[in-house]
Design a protein around this motif. Structure first.
Motif, short mmCIF file in Angstrom:
data_model
loop_
_atom_site.label_atom_id
_atom_site.label_comp_id
_atom_site.label_asym_id
_atom_site.label_seq_id
_atom_site.Cartn_x
_atom_site.Cartn_y
_atom_site.Cartn_z
N UNK A 51 0.69 -1.09 -0.02
CA UNK A 51 0.10 0.09 -0.08
C UNK A 51 0.87 1.28 0.05
N UNK A 52 0.63 2.08 -0.91
CA UNK A 52 1.37 3.23 -0.82
C UNK A 52 1.11 4.09 0.17
N UNK A 53 2.27 5.08 0.53
CA UNK A 53 1.77 6.00 1.79
C UNK A 53 1.05 7.14 1.41
N UNK A 54 0.18 7.53 2.25
CA UNK A 54 -0.83 8.76 2.00
C UNK A 54 0.21 9.98 2.55
N UNK A 55 0.81 10.89 1.62
CA UNK A 55 1.56 11.77 1.81
C UNK A 55 0.76 13.00 2.47
N UNK A 56 1.28 13.87 2.86
CA UNK A 56 0.50 14.95 3.48
C UNK A 56 0.17 15.94 2.20
N UNK A 57 -0.99 16.45 2.06
CA UNK A 57 -1.24 17.38 0.97
C UNK A 57 -0.52 18.62 1.26
N UNK A 58 -0.58 19.62 0.26
CA UNK A 58 0.17 20.79 0.31
C UNK A 58 -0.23 21.64 1.71
N UNK A 59 -1.48 21.78 1.91
CA UNK A 59 -2.09 22.47 3.16
C UNK A 59 -1.24 21.94 4.42
N UNK A 60 -1.51 20.53 4.46
CA UNK A 60 -0.97 19.71 5.69
C UNK A 60 0.77 19.94 5.81
N UNK A 61 1.27 19.77 4.73
CA UNK A 61 2.72 19.89 4.54
C UNK A 61 3.24 21.42 5.19
N UNK A 62 2.51 22.41 4.59
CA UNK A 62 2.74 23.89 5.14
C UNK A 62 2.49 23.88 6.59
N UNK A 63 1.35 23.40 6.99
CA UNK A 63 0.77 23.44 8.44
C UNK A 63 1.83 22.83 9.28
N UNK A 64 2.32 21.66 8.85
CA UNK A 64 3.31 20.75 9.78
C UNK A 64 4.60 21.54 9.76
N UNK A 65 5.12 22.09 8.64
CA UNK A 65 6.33 22.86 8.85
C UNK A 65 6.26 24.01 9.71
N UNK A 66 5.13 24.75 9.53
CA UNK A 66 5.03 26.03 10.54
C UNK A 66 5.07 25.51 12.30
N UNK A 67 4.51 24.43 12.21
CA UNK A 67 4.30 23.79 13.67
C UNK A 67 5.83 23.41 13.97
N UNK A 68 6.60 22.82 13.17
CA UNK A 68 7.90 22.56 13.34
C UNK A 68 8.79 23.69 13.87
N UNK A 69 8.53 24.76 12.95
CA UNK A 69 9.28 25.69 13.16
C UNK A 69 8.72 26.44 14.63
N UNK A 70 7.49 26.60 15.09
CA UNK A 70 7.01 27.14 15.95
C UNK A 70 7.51 26.26 17.21
N UNK A 71 7.44 25.06 17.32
CA UNK A 71 7.69 24.14 18.36
C UNK A 71 9.19 24.31 18.70
N UNK A 72 10.26 24.72 17.60
CA UNK A 72 11.60 25.08 17.99
C UNK A 72 11.68 26.29 18.58
N UNK A 73 11.02 27.27 17.86
CA UNK A 73 11.44 28.89 18.13
C UNK A 73 10.72 29.21 19.69
N UNK A 74 9.71 28.90 19.95
CA UNK A 74 9.03 29.07 21.22
C UNK A 74 9.95 28.73 22.12
N UNK A 75 10.19 27.34 22.53
CA UNK A 75 10.99 27.14 23.49
C UNK A 75 12.53 27.90 23.58
#
Length: 160
Positions: free
Chosen positions: A1-25
Motif C-alpha cells: 500500500x502506498x503511503x498517504x503523503x501530506x497534502x500541500x496545506x498539511x505539509x505547510x501547516x506541519x512545517x510551521x508547527x515544527x518551526x514554532x515548536x523549535x522557536x518558542x522554547x
C-alpha cells in the motif's frame, strides 16, 4: 500500500508547527537564561512546585505535570538542589517514592522570574493572535492532545 503523503496545506501547516515548536522554547529559554540563569525545563519544575499544596509533589507526579521523563526530571531536580531551590525527601505515606519540595529560596526565584516569563510567553505567542485565534489554537491543540493521549495519562491537564 502506498503511503498517504501530506497534502500541500498539511505539509505547510506541519512545517510551521515544527518551526514554532523549535522557536518558542528557544525564545523562552533565552529569556529565562538572561533573567535567572535557568532553562525553561527547570523553570517549569519550579513553577509546578510553586502551584502545588505545600509546594511539594511526588517525583512521578512532578514528571507528568512538568512534561518530563523521570530521568530528565531527576537531572533537573538535582541541578535545582545544587542551587538550594529544591530538596528531595522520602514520601511519608509509603516511604518508597521521593517528593520534591520547593525551598523558600526557590519560591523567591519563581516569584522574581514569573512576571518576565509570562511577558515572554505573551510576546512570543499571544501578542500575534486575535482573541478568536487564541480560542481556535486552544481547540486545535486540545484535539491533537486528545488523539495523542486519549486516557490523559501522559500529560497534565490545565490546572492540575
Amino acid at each position: 500500500m502506498a503511503p498517504q503523503w501530506l497534502d500541500e496545506q498539511e505539509q505547510t501547516t506541519w512545517r510551521r508547527w515544527l518551526a514554532v515548536s523549535e522557536l518558542v522554547p528557544r525564545t523562552l529559554d533565552a529569556q529565562l537564561q538572561r533573567d535567572a540563569g535557568l532553562t525553561h525545563a527547570a523553570y517549569v519544575v519550579l513553577a509546578m512546585l510553586s502551584e502545588a499544596p505545600d509546594r511539594s509533589r511526588r517525583m512521578s507526579d512532578l514528571a507528568r505535570v512538568a512534561n518530563q521523563s523521570q530521568s530528565r526530571l531527576s537531572h533537573t531536580v538535582a541541578r535545582l538542589e545544587e542551587r538550594g531551590w529544591v530538596t528531595r525527601v522520602r514520601a511519608t505515606e509509603d516511604r518508597r517514592g521521593n517528593v520534591a519540595v520547593l525551598t523558600d529560596a526557590g519560591w523567591d526565584v519563581v516569584t522574581r522570574v514569573a512576571p518576565g516569563h509570562v511577558q515572554a510567553v505573551r510576546d512570543a505567542v499571544f501578542a500575534a493572535l486575535t482573541p478568536e485565534q487564541v480560542v481556535a489554537l486552544g481547540e486545535a491543540l486540545d484535539a491533537v492532545l486528545e488523539r495523542l493521549d486519549p486516557d490523559h495519562t501522559q500529560r497534565a491537564l490545565a490546572g492540575s
